[in-house]
Design a protein around this motif. Structure first.
Motif, PDB file in Angstrom:
ATOM      1  N   ARG A  68      23.534  24.753   9.835  1.00 39.25           N
ATOM      2  CA  ARG A  68      22.731  25.972   9.749  1.00 39.25           C
ATOM      3  C   ARG A  68      22.972  26.699   8.433  1.00 39.25           C
ATOM      4  NH1 ARG A  68      23.912  27.981  15.996  1.00 39.25           N
ATOM      5  NH2 ARG A  68      22.123  26.901  16.956  1.00 39.25           N
ATOM      6  N   GLY A  69      24.222  26.639   7.937  1.00 42.02           N
ATOM      7  CA  GLY A  69      24.532  27.256   6.654  1.00 42.02           C
ATOM      8  C   GLY A  69      23.793  26.580   5.508  1.00 42.02           C
ATOM      9  N   VAL A  70      23.667  25.255   5.588  1.00 44.10           N
ATOM     10  CA  VAL A  70      22.926  24.509   4.570  1.00 44.10           C
ATOM     11  C   VAL A  70      21.444  24.859   4.619  1.00 44.10           C
ATOM     12  CG1 VAL A  70      22.182  22.192   3.847  1.00 44.10           C
ATOM     13  CG2 VAL A  70      24.570  22.607   4.494  1.00 44.10           C
ATOM     14  N   TYR A  71      20.916  24.930   5.832  1.00 42.45           N
ATOM     15  CA  TYR A  71      19.502  25.293   5.999  1.00 42.45           C
ATOM     16  C   TYR A  71      19.225  26.724   5.549  1.00 42.45           C
ATOM     17  CZ  TYR A  71      18.902  21.157   9.023  1.00 42.45           C
ATOM     18  OH  TYR A  71      18.846  19.891   9.533  1.00 42.45           O
ATOM     19  N   GLY A  72      20.231  27.590   5.718  1.00 41.56           N
ATOM     20  CA  GLY A  72      20.036  28.993   5.381  1.00 41.56           C
ATOM     21  C   GLY A  72      19.357  29.791   6.465  1.00 41.56           C
TER      22      GLY A  72
ATOM     23  N   PRO B 250      19.170  30.167  11.172  1.00 39.73           N
ATOM     24  CA  PRO B 250      19.758  29.739  12.453  1.00 39.73           C
ATOM     25  C   PRO B 250      18.872  28.749  13.212  1.00 39.73           C
ATOM     26  CG  PRO B 250      18.789  31.905  12.696  1.00 39.73           C
ATOM     27  CD  PRO B 250      18.667  31.553  11.235  1.00 39.73           C
ATOM     28  N   VAL B 251      18.765  27.546  12.699  1.00 47.98           N
ATOM     29  CA  VAL B 251      17.936  26.506  13.329  1.00 47.98           C
ATOM     30  C   VAL B 251      18.586  26.015  14.616  1.00 47.98           C
ATOM     31  CG1 VAL B 251      17.161  24.116  13.054  1.00 47.98           C
ATOM     32  CG2 VAL B 251      16.818  25.748  11.212  1.00 47.98           C
ATOM     33  N   SER B 252      17.785  25.791  15.648  1.00 46.58           N
ATOM     34  CA  SER B 252      18.295  25.247  16.906  1.00 46.58           C
ATOM     35  C   SER B 252      17.499  24.056  17.396  1.00 46.58           C
ATOM     36  CB  SER B 252      18.294  26.335  17.999  1.00 46.58           C
ATOM     37  OG  SER B 252      19.246  27.322  17.720  1.00 46.58           O
ATOM     38  N   ILE B 253      16.178  24.086  17.185  1.00 46.41           N
ATOM     39  CA  ILE B 253      15.303  23.070  17.769  1.00 46.41           C
ATOM     40  C   ILE B 253      15.678  21.665  17.324  1.00 46.41           C
ATOM     41  CG2 ILE B 253      12.926  22.197  17.856  1.00 46.41           C
ATOM     42  CD1 ILE B 253      11.979  25.094  17.751  1.00 46.41           C
ATOM     43  N   SER B 254      15.791  21.444  16.022  1.00 49.44           N
ATOM     44  CA  SER B 254      16.082  20.092  15.525  1.00 49.44           C
ATOM     45  C   SER B 254      17.477  19.635  15.938  1.00 49.44           C
ATOM     46  CB  SER B 254      15.930  20.036  13.997  1.00 49.44           C
ATOM     47  OG  SER B 254      16.809  20.941  13.373  1.00 49.44           O
ATOM     48  N   LEU B 255      18.430  20.575  16.003  1.00 49.73           N
ATOM     49  CA  LEU B 255      19.790  20.211  16.411  1.00 49.73           C
ATOM     50  C   LEU B 255      19.824  19.855  17.897  1.00 49.73           C
ATOM     51  CD1 LEU B 255      21.767  22.983  14.501  1.00 49.73           C
ATOM     52  CD2 LEU B 255      21.182  20.688  13.733  1.00 49.73           C
TER      53      LEU B 255
ATOM     54  N   LEU C  64       9.143  17.286  15.183  1.00 51.77           N
ATOM     55  CA  LEU C  64       9.558  18.666  15.418  1.00 51.77           C
ATOM     56  C   LEU C  64      10.715  19.073  14.514  1.00 51.77           C
ATOM     57  CD1 LEU C  64       9.283  18.896  19.322  1.00 51.77           C
ATOM     58  CD2 LEU C  64       7.651  19.658  17.589  1.00 51.77           C
ATOM     59  N   ALA C  65      11.577  18.118  14.155  1.00 50.39           N
ATOM     60  CA  ALA C  65      12.667  18.417  13.226  1.00 50.39           C
ATOM     61  C   ALA C  65      12.104  18.760  11.843  1.00 50.39           C
ATOM     62  CB  ALA C  65      13.621  17.231  13.128  1.00 50.39           C
ATOM     63  N   TYR C  66      11.072  18.026  11.444  1.00 50.16           N
ATOM     64  CA  TYR C  66      10.406  18.318  10.161  1.00 50.16           C
ATOM     65  C   TYR C  66       9.748  19.688  10.214  1.00 50.16           C
ATOM     66  CZ  TYR C  66       7.255  17.995   6.176  1.00 50.16           C
ATOM     67  OH  TYR C  66       6.585  18.240   5.008  1.00 50.16           O
ATOM     68  N   TYR C  67       9.127  19.976  11.333  1.00 51.57           N
ATOM     69  CA  TYR C  67       8.483  21.282  11.530  1.00 51.57           C
ATOM     70  C   TYR C  67       9.532  22.397  11.486  1.00 51.57           C
ATOM     71  CZ  TYR C  67       5.806  24.985  13.875  1.00 51.57           C
ATOM     72  OH  TYR C  67       5.189  26.161  14.192  1.00 51.57           O
ATOM     73  N   ASP C  68      10.711  22.104  11.974  1.00 55.93           N
ATOM     74  CA  ASP C  68      11.783  23.094  12.066  1.00 55.93           C
ATOM     75  C   ASP C  68      12.411  23.398  10.713  1.00 55.93           C
ATOM     76  OD1 ASP C  68      13.430  24.849  13.337  1.00 55.93           O
ATOM     77  OD2 ASP C  68      14.797  23.357  14.131  1.00 55.93           O
TER      78      ASP C  68
ATOM     79  N   PHE D 289      17.155  14.833   8.431  1.00 60.67           N
ATOM     80  CA  PHE D 289      18.471  14.232   8.194  1.00 60.67           C
ATOM     81  C   PHE D 289      19.576  14.972   8.954  1.00 60.67           C
ATOM     82  CE2 PHE D 289      16.125  12.513   4.578  1.00 60.67           C
ATOM     83  CZ  PHE D 289      16.529  11.181   4.642  1.00 60.67           C
ATOM     84  N   GLY D 290      19.421  16.298   9.081  1.00 60.88           N
ATOM     85  CA  GLY D 290      20.383  17.052   9.888  1.00 60.88           C
ATOM     86  C   GLY D 290      20.327  16.613  11.336  1.00 60.88           C
ATOM     87  N   MET D 291      19.119  16.377  11.835  1.00 59.50           N
ATOM     88  CA  MET D 291      18.956  15.912  13.215  1.00 59.50           C
ATOM     89  C   MET D 291      19.576  14.530  13.394  1.00 59.50           C
ATOM     90  SD  MET D 291      15.533  14.856  15.293  1.00 59.50           S
ATOM     91  CE  MET D 291      15.519  13.329  14.342  1.00 59.50           C
TER      92      MET D 291
END
Length: 456
Positions: free
Chosen positions: A185-189, A191-196, A406-410, A417-419
């Protein structure tokens, strides 16, 4: 969306969901989280009203849990993962030529439990709703704001870890996986949850795919030809559930299905199914009688844990506090851009409790009206059709594709790649004996877990 439109959409979606998940439930080894969560999430992201998606989801629970018992009773092969505990008892009944009896009792138990538990959970949720405000109150712990529901999650995740096959690794995985999640999430900048969440969902599949790409590991994989499925003959099955169950079985269904629905708020559905079923089996000296009783009541418990594990966190707590709410039902607790809110909060603030009750009960009844008579009448034909015509691999390929999209959308390309990173690690941990429920619940509480670790 007006009331009439919601009723129409709910009817159509519940009916479609029932038919789809009958076939998915029959497929051997299908995982509930991998097959239910991505579809619900896709419907939410497509802009459908969350209460309509809830109707879809409730119908899918009923159809899936009724259907996954068919191949167990007829062939000793589990449909969904929740059906795995049923295999030993099903084989005992099959040895005595009682496959048709078991199928009849299982279907009837599921019908009785679905109606009983849905009404029970909705009443209990209404009574407990005032508790929701208290659970969502934050306390200051080491200068960190911590919602009180977090302690339910922490207790649940520790319980799942110590009941996993690999207890020490399960406990170690909690802080380690929380740090991984917060690092990504820190890399993304953001608070992503869906792809994880999707990464955990498809973890076992992705792990197996990458394992097969290693030449040395591929050699050690078991290779089988086409599996020949022999089904026991099934006699005429009565459509009246109470004619198929003994008074003792009905009593146990009425007792244990509601109890399991409450416990599933923080406990593992599989664990509860195994624990209660095994306990009931031991009450009988006769091996066959014990197996039939355990199998029958477990069919009710399966539905109880899924319905309670979804509705109580959604209606009362407002957070994913157990393996069910953090797994298959997790999309209802994710921030959805199309509504700029979390679905559970949207439902509670846009609709009265009585209307939510109406939709929940209505969707369950629609699913039962379709799945119960269809399975009772055509269980043998449906099983043969699914086993011979539908490839489990093709379905899993579809769910992986949905997850990548959905990960791409997220989070764009980094999201994919995070997913995949989360998938490989989740799959490896699961292969080593850690319940995926541990990872789902750690994902929900990751930010607070890491903050508390940093403050120590």
């Amino acid at each position: 969306m007006d009331v009439a439109s919601i009723i129409i959409y709910s009817t159509v979606l519940a009916a479609i969901s029932s038919i789809i998940y009958i076939f998915i439930g029959i497929l051997p080894g299908t995982d509930e989280t991998a097959t239910m969560a991505p579809v619900a999430l896709a419907l939410l992201l497509a802009g459908l009203d969350p209460i309509v998606v809830l109707a879809w989801f409730m119908a899918s629970i009923v159809a899936f849990k009724i259907a996954d018992a068919i191949p167990v009773a007829l062939a000793g092969i589990p449909g969904g993962v929740m059906a795995v505990p049923q295999v030993p008892d099903a084989l005992v009944a099959k040895e005595h030529g009682l496959a048709d009896t078991l199928l009849r009792k299982g279907n009837s138990a599921a019908l009785v439990a679905a109606i009983t538990v849905t009404i029970f959970v909705l009443v209990v949720s209404y009574v407990l709703m005032p508790l929701g405000a208290w659970l969502n109150t934050t306390d200051l712990i080491m200068s960190i704001k911590v919602a009180r529901w977090f302690w339910l999650i922490l207790g649940g995740v520790i319980f799942l870890a110590v009941t996993s096959k690999n207890k020490l690794l399960g406990l170690f995985a909690i802080p380690a996986f929380a740090i991984l999640v917060q690092g990504i999430r820190g890399v993304y900048g953001k608070p992503v949850s869906i792809s994880l969440f999707l990464g955990i969902t498809i973890g076992p599949i992705i792990y197996e795919i990458f394992t097969s790409l290693n030449g040395e590991l591929r050699k050690s994989m078991e290779k089988k030809g086409k599996k020949i499925v022999k089904l026991s003959k099934v006699g005429k099955i009565s459509i009246n559930p109470f004619k198929n169950l003994t008074k003792e079985e009905i009593l146990h269904i009425f007792i244990w299905s509601p109890i399991s629905s409450i416990l599933a708020t923080v406990m593992s559905p599989v664990g509860l199914t195994i624990l209660i079923g095994d306990t009931l089996r031991e009450t009988k000296r006769n091996r066959l009688q014990g197996s039939v009783l355990a199998y029958t009541v477990r069919e009710g418990i399966k539905l109880g844990t899924y319905i309670g594990g979804t509705l109580i966190p959604l209606l009362v707590i407002g957070a994913a506090t157990g393996p069910m709410s953090a797994g298959p039902a997790a999309p209802f607790f994710q921030m959805i851009p199309t509504i700029n809110d979390k679905p559970f909060h949207y439902i509670l603030t846009h609709y009265s409790y009585s209307f939510i009750v109406l939709i929940a009960i209505y969707s369950v009844i629609i699913s039962l009206a379709i799945s119960y008579p269809l399975i009772v009448k055509y269980s043998r034909r449906l099983t043969l059709f699914v086993f011979n015509r539908i490839s489990a691999e093709s379905l899993y390929g579809l769910f992986v594709a949905i997850a990548v999209l959905l990960a791409y959308y997220d989070a764009g390309i980094p999201g994919i790649f995070g997913m995949l990173l989360v998938s490989v690690i989740s799959g490896a941990l699961n292969k080593l004996g850690v319940s995926l429920g541990v990872l789902f619940m750690t994902l929900v509480g990751a930010s607070i877990i890491v903050a508390l670790l940093a403050a120590i």
